[in-house]
Design an enzyme around this catalytic site. Sequence first.
Site, mmCIF file in Angstrom:
data_model
loop_
_atom_site.group_PDB
_atom_site.id
_atom_site.type_symbol
_atom_site.label_atom_id
_atom_site.label_comp_id
_atom_site.label_asym_id
_atom_site.label_seq_id
_atom_site.Cartn_x
_atom_site.Cartn_y
_atom_site.Cartn_z
ATOM 1 N N HIS A 120 -2.037 -8.895 1.784
ATOM 2 C CA HIS A 120 -1.758 -7.634 2.496
ATOM 3 C C HIS A 120 -2.940 -7.351 3.448
ATOM 4 C CE1 HIS A 120 0.072 -3.876 3.373
ATOM 5 N NE2 HIS A 120 -0.226 -3.176 2.289
ATOM 6 N N ARG A 140 2.887 -5.387 16.759
ATOM 7 C CA ARG A 140 1.517 -4.874 16.672
ATOM 8 C C ARG A 140 0.533 -5.946 17.131
ATOM 9 N NH1 ARG A 140 1.442 -3.260 10.482
ATOM 10 N NH2 ARG A 140 2.186 -5.405 10.423
ATOM 11 N N SER A 169 0.834 -1.215 0.000
ATOM 12 C CA SER A 169 0.000 0.000 0.000
ATOM 13 C C SER A 169 0.865 1.260 0.000
ATOM 14 C CB SER A 169 -0.971 0.006 1.181
ATOM 15 O OG SER A 169 -0.307 -0.244 2.390
ATOM 16 N N HIS A 207 5.498 -12.973 7.267
ATOM 17 C CA HIS A 207 5.715 -11.575 6.910
ATOM 18 C C HIS A 207 6.882 -11.471 5.943
ATOM 19 C CE1 HIS A 207 6.173 -7.216 7.237
ATOM 20 N NE2 HIS A 207 4.912 -7.239 7.648
ATOM 21 N N ASP A 263 -2.595 -8.824 11.484
ATOM 22 C CA ASP A 263 -3.918 -9.242 11.021
ATOM 23 C C ASP A 263 -4.421 -10.495 11.731
ATOM 24 O OD1 ASP A 263 -4.047 -7.168 9.068
ATOM 25 O OD2 ASP A 263 -2.661 -8.309 7.825
#
Length: 440
Positions: free
Chosen positions: A271, A327, A241, A318, A373
């Site tokens: 993504h 995160r 992105s 990743h 995610d």
Amino acid sequence: MEYIKNRFYEKAIKCSAEFQRIKKDYGDVVLGQVTIDQVFSGMKGIPALLTETSKLDANEGIRFRGYSIQELQQKLPKMQDDGEPLPEGLFYLMMIGEIPENDDVINISKDWATRNHVPQYAFDVIDALPKNSRPMTQFSCAILSMAYDSVFQKAYRAGVNKKFYWDFMYEDVMTLIARLPRIAAYIYRRMYHNGEHIEPNPTLDWAGNLAHMMGFESTEVKRLLRLFMVTHADHEGGNVSAHATHLVGSALSNAYYSFAAGMVGLAGPLHGFANQEVMDWIFEMNEQLGTDEATDAQIAAYIEQTLLQGRVVPGYGHAVLRITDPRFTILQEFAEKYIANDKIVNTVNAIYRVAPPILEATGKIKNPWPNVDAISGALLNHFGITEHNFYTVLFGVSRALGVMASLVFDRLYNLPIERPSSFPLSWFQEKAEVNKKGNC
Ligand code: HAX
């Protein structure tokens, strides 16, 4: 409102001068070698982009202008009695490179509140799409349509000197960021609440307003969305992105075109769409097993089955990280603090126990650990945002903070059009053969 812009210029113009100096005096310095493997595996690890806002370390995770998310939780201004940092503060930090004072954050909040009016034609564009179009399609189309309002585009057409590009880009960036929560909430209410829309509340902060316009007034949802917006805001410049936004911007496309490109990239399952895929994957497992409390052994078997089917386990792996994504850890701590017992969160924790050794045993997955995610959807789901299809839009609203800040830097530095070289397979074959002979 000019205060933030002036502050940015004052700091960033020095970096721009340094950029010019390095380019002029050290342009021929070699940064490293590129291997065939790097080119064939998505240009991983090639130092190819200039990004100021954040830096990702494979073994530590993301730092925004040198600060980890844990540090930001301590240092960035917060709403009273909230506990989570305000995204406005992170935007200030990414733009200016310093931890903001409360007043700086209020200043940005107010600026965005004055810019958040979305033109009717953008809503009309959304309404013209089938109601069950993917939320990311609706989101990207609305963003693209607003290029009509781009002051950068108008200034360019009017022949403005390139040294002022950054100023017009800044104006577009601030307006676009301000409008995104309204657009996201409009799509949400259109799809899931019979089109009963809620007007913005000018007294609320950016993320609090998003919760409000989606129909959530509780402190819990506002707090979660503030943290969600901070954790997803930026991940240095090479992710799809960010890179897509930057690349399209390098053709001097306006902020709306550039960000729409970034959002179309975010919508891919490898993504940002992964946050939705994780939830779908867990719900499919529960349906298959007939329980919402799968045991570790059942989860292990489901992961094996997913791998055998030649599918990816969403939320794991990743392109850069080689550890559990910090995160993920931050959101896990949030769950421990605010969620007493939730079956989906429990399942997410169980997957974290079970998945890494199985993924590692494949021998090919470079990072067997969870990314952000793997857990974000479980928290949204717990607090009542149960429409998984919508989760990538929330990611998109957040991602605007980092990639839009970078776009202002791009125009201040006057970065040129991006144009790497490409070659057919025969060229690589030839290089490989020559190299092999050289090594004999
Ligand atoms: N499940 C199954 N296989 C996986 C895997 C996973 N979670 N992660 C990697 N692999 C596979 C790859 O598909 C690749 O297989 P082939 O050699 O057969 O092509 C192999 O392992 C090596 O891949 P890698 O080098 O470890 O990983 P990449 O850098 O190529 O890809 C991805 C990184 C994030 C795309 C990958 O790990 C993945 O597909 N994960 C699942 C989807 C996901 O969670 N995406 C979100 C990532 C974070 C993010 O951007 N959020 O927005």
